[in-house]
Design a protein around this motif. Structure first.
Motif, PDB file in Angstrom:
ATOM      1  N   TYR A   1       0.857  -1.190   0.000  1.00  0.00           N
ATOM      2  CA  TYR A   1       0.000   0.000   0.000  1.00  0.00           C
ATOM      3  C   TYR A   1       0.893   1.240   0.000  1.00  0.00           C
ATOM      4  O   TYR A   1       1.157   1.847   1.037  1.00  0.00           O
ATOM      5  CB  TYR A   1      -0.923  -0.033   1.210  1.00  0.00           C
ATOM      6  N   VAL A   2       1.331   1.636  -1.186  1.00  0.00           N
ATOM      7  CA  VAL A   2       2.334   2.697  -1.314  1.00  0.00           C
ATOM      8  C   VAL A   2       1.758   4.072  -1.022  1.00  0.00           C
ATOM      9  O   VAL A   2       2.506   5.016  -0.737  1.00  0.00           O
ATOM     10  CB  VAL A   2       2.960   2.667  -2.724  1.00  0.00           C
ATOM     11  N   ASP A   3       0.437   4.227  -1.120  1.00  0.00           N
ATOM     12  CA  ASP A   3      -0.182   5.525  -0.867  1.00  0.00           C
ATOM     13  C   ASP A   3      -0.723   5.648   0.549  1.00  0.00           C
ATOM     14  O   ASP A   3      -1.461   6.602   0.845  1.00  0.00           O
ATOM     15  CB  ASP A   3      -1.336   5.761  -1.864  1.00  0.00           C
ATOM     16  N   PHE A   4      -0.373   4.707   1.399  1.00  0.00           N
ATOM     17  CA  PHE A   4      -0.921   4.726   2.756  1.00  0.00           C
ATOM     18  C   PHE A   4      -0.504   6.007   3.480  1.00  0.00           C
ATOM     19  O   PHE A   4       0.616   6.494   3.336  1.00  0.00           O
ATOM     20  CB  PHE A   4      -0.432   3.520   3.541  1.00  0.00           C
ATOM     21  N   GLU A   5      -1.425   6.508   4.288  1.00  0.00           N
ATOM     22  CA  GLU A   5      -1.157   7.730   5.039  1.00  0.00           C
ATOM     23  C   GLU A   5      -1.973   7.725   6.330  1.00  0.00           C
ATOM     24  O   GLU A   5      -3.146   7.330   6.325  1.00  0.00           O
ATOM     25  CB  GLU A   5      -1.524   8.950   4.198  1.00  0.00           C
ATOM     26  N   VAL A   6      -1.331   8.124   7.413  1.00  0.00           N
ATOM     27  CA  VAL A   6      -2.046   8.351   8.664  1.00  0.00           C
ATOM     28  C   VAL A   6      -2.486   9.807   8.662  1.00  0.00           C
ATOM     29  O   VAL A   6      -1.664  10.718   8.832  1.00  0.00           O
ATOM     30  CB  VAL A   6      -1.168   8.039   9.889  1.00  0.00           C
ATOM     31  N   LEU A   7      -3.776  10.020   8.445  1.00  0.00           N
ATOM     32  CA  LEU A   7      -4.273  11.389   8.340  1.00  0.00           C
ATOM     33  C   LEU A   7      -4.230  12.100   9.683  1.00  0.00           C
ATOM     34  O   LEU A   7      -3.916  13.289   9.766  1.00  0.00           O
ATOM     35  CB  LEU A   7      -5.703  11.377   7.793  1.00  0.00           C
ATOM     36  N   SER A   8      -4.528  11.374  10.745  1.00  0.00           N
ATOM     37  CA  SER A   8      -4.487  11.975  12.083  1.00  0.00           C
ATOM     38  C   SER A   8      -4.457  10.862  13.107  1.00  0.00           C
ATOM     39  O   SER A   8      -4.890   9.741  12.851  1.00  0.00           O
ATOM     40  CB  SER A   8      -5.695  12.890  12.321  1.00  0.00           C
ATOM     41  N   ALA A   9      -3.911  11.187  14.269  1.00  0.00           N
ATOM     42  CA  ALA A   9      -3.912  10.291  15.416  1.00  0.00           C
ATOM     43  C   ALA A   9      -4.327  11.124  16.620  1.00  0.00           C
ATOM     44  O   ALA A   9      -3.568  11.980  17.080  1.00  0.00           O
ATOM     45  CB  ALA A   9      -2.540   9.662  15.627  1.00  0.00           C
ATOM     46  N   THR A  10      -5.530  10.888  17.097  1.00  0.00           N
ATOM     47  CA  THR A  10      -6.135  11.771  18.098  1.00  0.00           C
ATOM     48  C   THR A  10      -6.307  11.044  19.417  1.00  0.00           C
ATOM     49  O   THR A  10      -7.134  10.120  19.512  1.00  0.00           O
ATOM     50  CB  THR A  10      -7.497  12.282  17.619  1.00  0.00           C
ATOM     51  N   PRO A  11      -5.550  11.432  20.453  1.00  0.00           N
ATOM     52  CA  PRO A  11      -5.835  10.908  21.793  1.00  0.00           C
ATOM     53  C   PRO A  11      -6.857  11.810  22.494  1.00  0.00           C
ATOM     54  O   PRO A  11      -6.701  13.028  22.540  1.00  0.00           O
ATOM     55  CB  PRO A  11      -4.473  10.960  22.481  1.00  0.00           C
ATOM     56  N   GLU A  12      -7.905  11.211  23.016  1.00  0.00           N
ATOM     57  CA  GLU A  12      -8.969  11.970  23.664  1.00  0.00           C
ATOM     58  C   GLU A  12      -9.119  11.507  25.104  1.00  0.00           C
ATOM     59  O   GLU A  12      -9.333  10.316  25.365  1.00  0.00           O
ATOM     60  CB  GLU A  12     -10.280  11.776  22.905  1.00  0.00           C
TER      61      GLU A  12
END
Length: 781
Positions: A250-261
């Motif tokens: 998956y060459v286009d994989f991206e973590v758009l955000s990582a939100t700790p709440e």
């Protein structure tokens, strides 16, 4: 953070305000301009300093930066005032111009008598004092104390206690001294209550939770610390997710955000990863090219193992580049680099790969500098490099060395970087490491329906005396046996990739399978070295003495003829090929092990013993299910006397589930207890599937089903005689197949892995000894 004090703070803000007001008022009164406004000046010829006890007058004058006898403006006096305040040496500062004199009144900060930390239980004083800059016999600084309090708070946050608060206080002592006390309120551990993912289609939340370092709180949340929330771990989790998807195409994989709440109760966090997977790509056309006349692209293409249609993976490309650059070194081609060039084909979701063999810059390694290794010797780190000072610089070889250093697991952190040396064509390699604990002391308990409860203690040091050597010692004792092992390994014997091993063993059994005792003492040196990318060969020698004693009169004569001691002197070899960790497919791997031992180099035993194991495993169903198949076999050919029972094979629950350790194989039915005799040959095939059972993964419970098929057979002589008056025993030692089927419950607890096996024999003999349930418990503290 405001500093609270046990007594009134030294100085007062109003005094500073009055000083500034006094300066301004004096400026207006000394000279009232009759014409245009101009800057007020003072003709200061002398400076009078009052209140200093430890600080020299010369030091204060150096901060003033005034020249007596020359005109001094009000702005210059204000600057002098600010410099004295910023020096951090004085609690109050007062500048009073009086005619041609400047009066400087100061009140020094006290010195620190000692630094204490109170209220801490989870983190000890030694750990916290390392992050504190304030020290005894230093001048007390409020700003530094505030910074120290923040550092202690950060230390608690790293351990998951983000609600911890730290309050610095000072306690006055005599002679202008104070005790600096940091009062700690540790607060509770903040756990990760839930980890969820948004945007994942190819892999489930369950599978992705196994990838990241952050874990959800489970049943043993009071013991497990991997579920503690640590903010810095989120960035690491993002990288782990990216590496996971990239290695699967998956060459286009991206973590758009990582939100700790943070929850409303402020006792746990919800972490949400918003990801974008993209499409999975596979390799298309694979080629190798070069413009260099001394390079034959076809030779480099031959070492390539990537085939069109394979799932794209950067790790696979790196492995092939390493192979090609290693080939260049073997052909004495210096400064050769292999550059991967990728062409993307969105229409068919493939990536064409071209390996371009080019000439890199002529750069040499000037030296390798190593820092931070307080325990580990330099040579242990240096031998991880295939490059030495003066060799051509190869960036990939340096990166590989960094990976090998990290793989040692001797260091908590290790960084390998390069910088320009004494000339543009010289490079210095910097290695910065931080030592980590490498020793372990373990205590264990296990239970089997056959052997009952047993206990163990083991000690292991992976970096003995900082030399990179392994030293381990273990004692396992049960109701009817005791096993003591001592092992030493030098991984770089003679400075090469040659592992020297020394092993000693002492084992005693008391009626484990029948009414007799055994004792064995052995010593075995070995040499192990690589023979291929994934293969290693071990050469060994073993000398042992085994004794069989206290045999009951009603035992099988085949066993009683083995009473006494026998010395075995044997040479052996073992070949191991393992791709489970280094193969091209991250979801599949193969283990092949084959060995032989030749007894008769002295001693009383003469035989050839052959053993082998073939194991393959693969993850399917989006990596939720693990399929595993293994085939294991063994054969012993006696060259002189009959084989002894201590040398023959038995199929216990480790090799074949559903039967006792002596439950399968030739048996003397004429003896009182139908004594098990073992066999000269065995073969067993094991098939297993492990899968989730639907429970939350933080419980650590998975399921499995298995099918085992095998047998033990073959004796040199089925008629044993002990004296003329002892009748011969008649034994059936033919090959007879057995099989079992069953299911398993695996529970990965904080105290260790538990496995419950429930089995049923499908094919068995009437005299076999079956076992329908087996539980194994192992624990380490």
């Amino acid at each position: 953070m405001k500093i609270a004090r046990a007594t009134p703070m030294f100085g007062d803000f109003s005094r500073t305000f009055l000083v500034i007001l006094n300066l301004s008022f004096a400026t207006m009164l000394i000279a009232a301009p009759s014409g245009p406004a101009q800057a007020q000046t003072y003709q200061i010829t002398t400076v009078e300093i009052n209140g200093n006890e430890r600080i020299e007058d010369a030091t204060i004058l150096s901060f003033l930066e005034l020249s007596p006898g020359q005109g001094t403006t009000a702005a210059q006096l204000n600057d002098a005032f600010q410099r004295l305040q910023r020096s951090g040496l004085f609690e109050t500062v007062e500048l009073v111009p009086a005619g041609n004199r400047l009066i400087v009144n100061v009140e020094e900060f006290p010195t620190i008598n000692r630094v204490n930390i109170e209220g801490n239980e989870r983190l000890n004083d030694e750990a916290l004092l390392t992050v504190v800059q304030s020290q005894s016999r230093q001048v007390y600084s409020p700003s530094r104390a505030e910074a120290d309090a923040a550092q202690i708070t950060d230390a608690y946050a790293q351990s998951g206690r983000i609600t911890a608060t730290v309050q610095p206080r000072i306690i006055p002592r005599s002679n202008n001294r104070v005790d600096l006390v940091f009062e700690v309120a540790e607060g509770a551990v903040v756990e990760v209550d839930r980890v969820s993912f948004v945007g994942n289609r190819a892999y489930s939340d369950r599978r992705l939770r196994r990838v990241i370092a952050s874990k959800q709180a489970g049943l043993f949340r009071a013991i497990i610390r991997s579920d503690t929330f640590i903010a810095d771990r989120i960035a690491f989790d993002r990288q782990l997710l990216r590496d996971f998807y990239l290695s699967r195409g998956y060459v286009d994989f991206e973590v758009l955000s990582a939100t700790p709440e943070l929850t409303r109760e402020r006792d746990a966090f919800f972490i949400t990863f918003n990801i974008q997977e993209g499409q999975q790509f596979r390799f298309g056309e694979i080629t190798t090219t070069s413009d260099l006349t001394e390079v034959d692209p076809d030779e480099f293409q031959e070492v390539n193992r990537i085939r069109p249609g394979m799932v794209y993976s950067p790790e696979v490309i790196e492995t092939m580049i390493t192979r090609m650059e290693r080939l260049a070194v073997e052909k004495r081609l210096n400064f050769i680099r292999v550059e991967p060039r990728i062409t993307r084909n969105d229409a068919d979701l493939t990536l064409d790969l071209e390996f371009a063999v080019i000439r890199g810059p002529r750069v040499f390694v000037e030296r390798i500098d190593i820092e931070g290794n307080a325990t580990t010797l330099d040579r242990v780190i240096r031998r991880q490099f295939r490059t030495v000072e003066g060799d051509p610089f190869n960036p990939r070889a340096i990166r590989d060395a960094g990976e090998r250093i990290r793989a040692l697991n001797f260091f908590s952190t290790s960084d390998v970087n390069t910088r320009e040396g004494s000339a543009p064509d010289q490079v210095i390699v910097d290695v910065d490491v931080e030592e980590a604990p490498t020793g372990s002391l373990g205590f264990g308990v296990s239970y089997g329906a056959e052997a009952g409860a047993s206990f163990s203690i083991n000690f292991s040091e992976r970096n003995f005396l900082g030399r990179g050597q392994l030293l381990s010692f273990s004692i396992d004792t049960g109701s009817d046996n005791q096993d003591t092992n001592l092992r030493f390994v030098e991984p770089a014997f003679l400075g090469r990739d040659l592992a020297l091993g020394l092993a000693a063993r002492f084992e005693t059994t008391d009626a484990q399978f029948a009414d007799f005792d055994t004792e064995e003492i052995s010593f075995s040196p070995s040499l192990e070295f690589p023979v291929s990318e994934n293969g290693r060969l071990r050469l060994s020698y073993r000398i042992a003495e085994d004794t069989l004693s206290d045999a009951d009169d009603d035992l099988s004569p085949i066993i009683r003829r083995d009473v006494g001691s026998r010395i075995t002197s044997a040479l052996g070899y073992t070949y191991i090929y393992d791709t489970r960790a280094t193969g091209l497919n991250p979801n599949a791997g193969v283990l092949f092990r084959f060995g032989q031992e030749f007894a008769g180099v002295g001693g009383g035993q003469e035989y050839i013993r052959t053993t082998g194991l073939v194991l393959g495993e693969r993850r399917v169903a989006r990596e939720e299910v693990t399929l595993r198949a293994a085939f294991e076999f063994g054969a012993q050919e006696s060259l002189s006397d009959n084989s002894r029972i201590t040398d023959r094979f038995f199929l216990g629950s480790r090799r074949m589930r559903g039967f006792d350790g002596d439950g399968v194989g030739p048996r003397d039915l004429d003896s009182e207890d139908n004594d098990a005799l073992g066999g000269n040959y065995f073969a067993v095939a094991r098939f297993e599937a492990l899968f989730p059972v639907g429970l939350p993964e933080e419980y650590g419970i998975t399921g499995g089903v298995f099918l085992d098929v095998g047998s033990v057979w073959g004796l040199d002589d089925v008629n044993g005689t002990v004296g003329e008056d002892q009748p011969d025993g008649i034994v059936d030692d033919e090959f007879k197949l057995r099989s079992t089927i069953g299911f398993s419950v695996l529970w990965d607890t904080a105290l260790g892995p538990l496995r419950f096996n429930f089995s049923r024999a499908l094919i068995s003999e009437d005299f076999d000894r079956e076992r329908s349930f087996d539980l194994t418990i192992s624990t380490q503290f």
